[in-house]
Design a protein around this motif. Structure first.
Motif, mmCIF file in Angstrom:
data_model
loop_
_atom_site.group_PDB
_atom_site.id
_atom_site.type_symbol
_atom_site.label_atom_id
_atom_site.label_comp_id
_atom_site.label_asym_id
_atom_site.label_seq_id
_atom_site.Cartn_x
_atom_site.Cartn_y
_atom_site.Cartn_z
ATOM 1 N N LEU A 129 39.896 31.222 53.606
ATOM 2 C CA LEU A 129 41.155 31.457 52.904
ATOM 3 C C LEU A 129 42.226 32.014 53.840
ATOM 4 O O LEU A 129 43.412 31.698 53.687
ATOM 5 C CB LEU A 129 40.937 32.392 51.713
ATOM 6 C CG LEU A 129 40.201 31.746 50.525
ATOM 7 C CD1 LEU A 129 39.918 32.765 49.432
ATOM 8 C CD2 LEU A 129 40.995 30.585 49.945
ATOM 9 N N MET A 141 26.039 35.586 42.316
ATOM 10 C CA MET A 141 26.557 36.795 41.666
ATOM 11 C C MET A 141 25.912 36.993 40.307
ATOM 12 O O MET A 141 25.560 38.095 39.916
ATOM 13 C CB MET A 141 28.077 36.675 41.456
ATOM 14 C CG MET A 141 28.891 36.781 42.698
ATOM 15 S SD MET A 141 30.601 36.344 42.368
ATOM 16 C CE MET A 141 31.196 37.836 41.642
ATOM 17 N N MET A 189 36.973 46.369 48.445
ATOM 18 C CA MET A 189 36.130 45.277 48.945
ATOM 19 C C MET A 189 35.413 45.663 50.242
ATOM 20 O O MET A 189 34.223 45.396 50.401
ATOM 21 C CB MET A 189 36.998 44.027 49.135
ATOM 22 C CG MET A 189 36.314 42.857 49.779
ATOM 23 S SD MET A 189 34.727 42.448 49.055
ATOM 24 C CE MET A 189 35.212 41.487 47.679
ATOM 25 N N TRP A 223 28.446 34.672 52.091
ATOM 26 C CA TRP A 223 29.455 33.694 51.686
ATOM 27 C C TRP A 223 30.815 34.344 51.425
ATOM 28 O O TRP A 223 31.839 33.653 51.478
ATOM 29 C CB TRP A 223 28.993 32.925 50.450
ATOM 30 C CG TRP A 223 28.738 33.791 49.252
ATOM 31 C CD1 TRP A 223 27.583 34.443 48.945
ATOM 32 C CD2 TRP A 223 29.668 34.143 48.222
ATOM 33 N NE1 TRP A 223 27.731 35.162 47.780
ATOM 34 C CE2 TRP A 223 29.000 34.988 47.319
ATOM 35 C CE3 TRP A 223 30.994 33.809 47.963
ATOM 36 C CZ2 TRP A 223 29.612 35.521 46.184
ATOM 37 C CZ3 TRP A 223 31.607 34.324 46.847
ATOM 38 C CH2 TRP A 223 30.918 35.172 45.962
ATOM 39 N N ILE A 224 30.845 35.635 51.169
ATOM 40 C CA ILE A 224 32.135 36.288 50.879
ATOM 41 C C ILE A 224 33.000 36.380 52.147
ATOM 42 O O ILE A 224 34.138 35.895 52.138
ATOM 43 C CB ILE A 224 31.928 37.658 50.202
ATOM 44 C CG1 ILE A 224 31.329 37.423 48.816
ATOM 45 C CG2 ILE A 224 33.231 38.433 50.102
ATOM 46 C CD1 ILE A 224 31.038 38.667 48.032
ATOM 47 N N ALA A 226 36.127 26.553 51.350
ATOM 48 C CA ALA A 226 36.185 27.809 50.583
ATOM 49 C C ALA A 226 35.710 27.570 49.157
ATOM 50 O O ALA A 226 34.934 28.358 48.594
ATOM 51 C CB ALA A 226 37.606 28.362 50.589
ATOM 52 N N THR A 227 36.148 26.455 48.575
ATOM 53 C CA THR A 227 35.754 26.128 47.195
ATOM 54 C C THR A 227 34.238 26.011 47.084
ATOM 55 O O THR A 227 33.623 26.607 46.190
ATOM 56 C CB THR A 227 36.428 24.795 46.755
ATOM 57 O OG1 THR A 227 37.824 24.922 46.956
ATOM 58 C CG2 THR A 227 36.138 24.481 45.315
ATOM 59 N N ILE A 282 32.484 29.455 47.562
ATOM 60 C CA ILE A 282 32.642 30.363 46.411
ATOM 61 C C ILE A 282 31.861 29.833 45.202
ATOM 62 O O ILE A 282 31.266 30.603 44.452
ATOM 63 C CB ILE A 282 34.137 30.593 46.078
ATOM 64 C CG1 ILE A 282 34.855 31.220 47.289
ATOM 65 C CG2 ILE A 282 34.297 31.518 44.892
ATOM 66 C CD1 ILE A 282 36.364 31.283 47.173
ATOM 67 N N MET A 283 31.837 28.511 45.059
ATOM 68 C CA MET A 283 31.066 27.921 43.946
ATOM 69 C C MET A 283 29.603 28.333 44.037
ATOM 70 O O MET A 283 29.017 28.836 43.076
ATOM 71 C CB MET A 283 31.141 26.393 44.009
ATOM 72 C CG MET A 283 32.254 25.802 43.217
ATOM 73 S SD MET A 283 32.155 24.011 43.343
ATOM 74 C CE MET A 283 33.640 23.574 42.501
ATOM 75 N N SER A 303 29.164 32.265 43.781
ATOM 76 C CA SER A 303 29.382 32.875 42.464
ATOM 77 C C SER A 303 28.145 32.750 41.592
ATOM 78 O O SER A 303 27.912 33.578 40.708
ATOM 79 C CB SER A 303 30.590 32.241 41.781
ATOM 80 O OG SER A 303 30.303 30.903 41.468
ATOM 81 N N LEU A 304 27.334 31.722 41.834
ATOM 82 C CA LEU A 304 26.102 31.596 41.050
ATOM 83 C C LEU A 304 25.094 32.663 41.481
ATOM 84 O O LEU A 304 24.281 33.127 40.684
ATOM 85 C CB LEU A 304 25.534 30.185 41.185
ATOM 86 C CG LEU A 304 26.500 29.107 40.664
ATOM 87 C CD1 LEU A 304 25.978 27.714 40.932
ATOM 88 C CD2 LEU A 304 26.783 29.281 39.173
#
Lengths: 262, 356
Positions: B81, B41, B56, B73-74, B30-31, B34-35, B38-39
């Motif tokens: 999670l 994003m 959402m 990825w979401i 998950a980390t 999201i890493m 988020s880029l």
């Protein structure tokens, strides 16, 4: 203010020199002198922080100068806690060197206190900041200890604490940092709810703060994996601090977020 | 306990559910997801920008149709999670079954409980509830909450608090919440002080001023206020009615008037003149120009003196049905952390190496 800041920097610089000399020239009074300098620095920094807080009427941690200053204060205080509790001696060299980098980053910046944005005028802001930076400072401590653990694994020197103590301090730093960062996230989420109407924002800062939380939550579990105890855990502490630094500085300075650093 | 070959299938599943390795793997995955995500994003603000303005599920449905390669990825990290939360739940149940001998870990397991509650609360709010606004309300106005039939918000009073330099300090809204035509709650809503009611949250987002009229000087009559709907009786038996007011207009080549914005710039009044002889005229008076010929002909030399404004409030209205659950999760976590700290130092004081 600037004069006192330079004095503070000088105190920490001298303490680093003291720890360095202690490594080269094995005299116990040098370690005591270095510790005394750190204590004087923390006392001065606490006074300065208190004075700025009183002047501003709010905890002045709203821009890059003040966050670096607060981060440096929290790290010095946490180092003192570990030093007084475990007598970690020469470990101070690396921790205070990191502290000098933080304070050195703050020195050239404007120390002026600006009026508080109305939305920040809430006790939730104070709690969020306090828990956030004390959490970060524990993660910074864990990073320093992680590096020293790897150094000690290679050098096996008597000048550094033994690996078992370093591992124990590393785990304690991660545990306390994770707990405080959890409280920071709770205060921040509640504040977001009363300010924006939702408790989790998809702003990049919030997303990365969650990543920091998940990462250190993972670390609190990873120490139970026997093969990871010690070395791998030290590397994870270093990686975790990289995530913390990107969340704090990278996003604040390089990307657009709701936590800008100026 | 790791799964072994002599275990039954349910035992194996339970063992996997409680597995520490599973927790570490899914949390790590998950980390990483999201890493990286988020880029993305940051590079596509138009796609990810409205995430906080919508539920959402609604946002993801739209974004998936637009650019699935940027949002996959979401759901993937959400799945990780959820597995992480199930794993945490299994560990919690396992601990509860052995609480007699492991009660010293209450703090840590309260943190686990809090995390599970937060994941459920976020999942709930991703599909239910709503997010809306900003809604513009003038004092005295009422807004029906369409997603909540029978409910309405009424702005009783509004005051914008400004500093000496004009810097906004606060927005004081006296709001009442109505259900089935009866008030059920009243509160002063300010910055960081919303009105909340069963998952509903009403916040002061911003405020503004709307042009409502103008004060004019009319020779022989002195100062008079004109706004849409105003009617001025003339001495000869005729009348002048204000039909509309536009804050900013431009005159087109066909001598028409075209609105160009809400900010005060080149204001114009639409007027109807009813003459005493029964004839009438209707047209625009652009206030930066001399009064129209038709007005001057009946001695209506109206001279604009100053605009008249009315403050309005901008309110955000959201409903998060899982907010109570999230608050319970946050409380569990807070007590969990405090208890874990106490337990940690108690163990240290006993000389017991804590396994936190």
């Amino acid at each position: 203010m600037k004069t006192l800041l330079y004095l503070l920097f000088a105190l920490y610089l001298c303490s680093v020199a003291g720890y360095l000399l202690r490594l080269v020239w094995n005299r116990p009074w040098l370690a005591r002198l270095a510790l005394g300098l750190v204590m004087s620095g923390v006392a001065l920094q606490t006074g300065l922080l208190g004075w700025r807080w009183w002047q501003a009427g709010y905890l002045p941690v709203t821009n890059l100068f003040s966050t670096l200053f607060f981060f440096s204060w929290a790290l010095a205080l946490i180092y003192l806690y570990f030093e007084l509790r475990y007598k970690i001696g020469a470990t101070g060299l690396f921790v205070m060197l990191l502290n000098l980098v933080l304070l050195g980053g703050a020195l050239p910046r404007e120390a002026q206190i600006s009026p508080l944005i109305p939305s920040l005028d809430t006790p939730l802001f104070t709690l969020h900041i306090l828990f956030s930076f004390t959490g970060y400072a524990f993660f910074a401590m864990a990073f320093s200890i992680g590096v020293l653990y790897l150094v000690q694994s290679r050098l096996q020197t008597r000048h550094l604490p033994d690996k078992l103590l370093l591992r124990r301090i590393n785990e304690e730093s991660i545990f306390l940092g994770f707990g405080l960062f959890t409280l920071c996230m709770i205060a921040g989420s509640y504040w977001a709810y009363v300010a924006w109407g939702y408790w989790f924002s998809w702003n990049i800062k919030s997303v990365w703060s969650c990543l920091v939380w998940i990462f250190y939550a993972g670390m609190c579990h990873a120490k139970f994996v026997r093969r990871w105890q010690g070395g791998v855990y030290a590397w994870l502490s270093i990686a975790g601090f990289a995530v913390v630094l990107f969340t704090y500085l990278g996003i604040g300075l390089l990307l657009e977020s709701n936590h800008p650093l100026e | 306990m790791p799964p072994t070959t002599d275990m039954t299938l349910p035992q194996r599943l339970w063992s996997w559910g409680c597995s520490l390795k599973l927790a570490i793997y899914v949390a790590s995955l998950a980390t990483l997801l999201i890493m990286g995500g988020s880029l993305t994003m940051h590079k596509h603000p138009q796609l990810f920008g409205p995430m906080d303005d919508m539920l959402m599920a609604d946002w993801l449905a739209g974004a998936w149709q637009q650019a699935p390669q940027r949002v996959w990825w979401i759901p993937a990290s959400a799945l990780c999670l959820v597995i992480f939360a199930i794993n945490t739940l299994c560990c919690l149940i396992d601990w509860l079954l052995k609480i007699g001998s492991r009660w010293r870990k209450t703090g840590e397991y309260l943190i686990h409980t809090g995390f599970i509650l937060l994941v459920i609360a976020y999942g709930w709010n991703s599909f239910a509830g709503f997010r809306s606004g900003p809604h513009r309300l003038f004092p005295g106005e009422r807004l029906e909450l369409r997603p909540m039939p029978g409910y309405a918000i009424q702005l009783e009073e509004f005051t914008a608090e400004l500093s000496d330099t004009g810097r906004p300090l606060d927005m004081i809204n006296r709001l009442s919440l109505w259900r089935d035509e009866a008030p059920i709650k009243e509160r002063e809503v300010r910055i960081n002080q919303p009105l909340t009611h069963g998952g509903l949250v009403v916040l002061a987002t911003s405020f503004g001023r709307s042009l409502t009229g103008f004060t004019f000087h009319l020779p022989g009559r002195g100062l008079l206020d004109l706004a849409p709907g105003s009617r001025l009786e003339l001495d000869d038996g005729g009348s002048l009615t204000v039909l509309a007011l536009l804050p900013n207009v431009r005159r087109t080549s066909a001598d028409q008037v075209q609105p160009i914005g809400d900010q005060l710039g080149n204001p114009a009044l639409q007027l109807r003149l009813q003459r005493a002889d029964g004839s009438s005229w209707q047209g625009w008076y652009l206030l930066r120009e001399p009064p129209p010929r038709e007005l001057r002909a009946v001695n209506l030399h109206l001279r604009p003196m100053e605009p008249r404004f009315r403050d309005y409030s901008l309110l955000t209205i959201n409903r998060d049905p899982g907010s109570g659950l999230a608050a319970a999760g946050a409380l569990c976590m807070t007590f969990g952390v405090l208890l874990a700290f106490v337990s940690f130092y108690a163990k240290r004081a006993r000389g017991d190496r804590p396994e936190v």
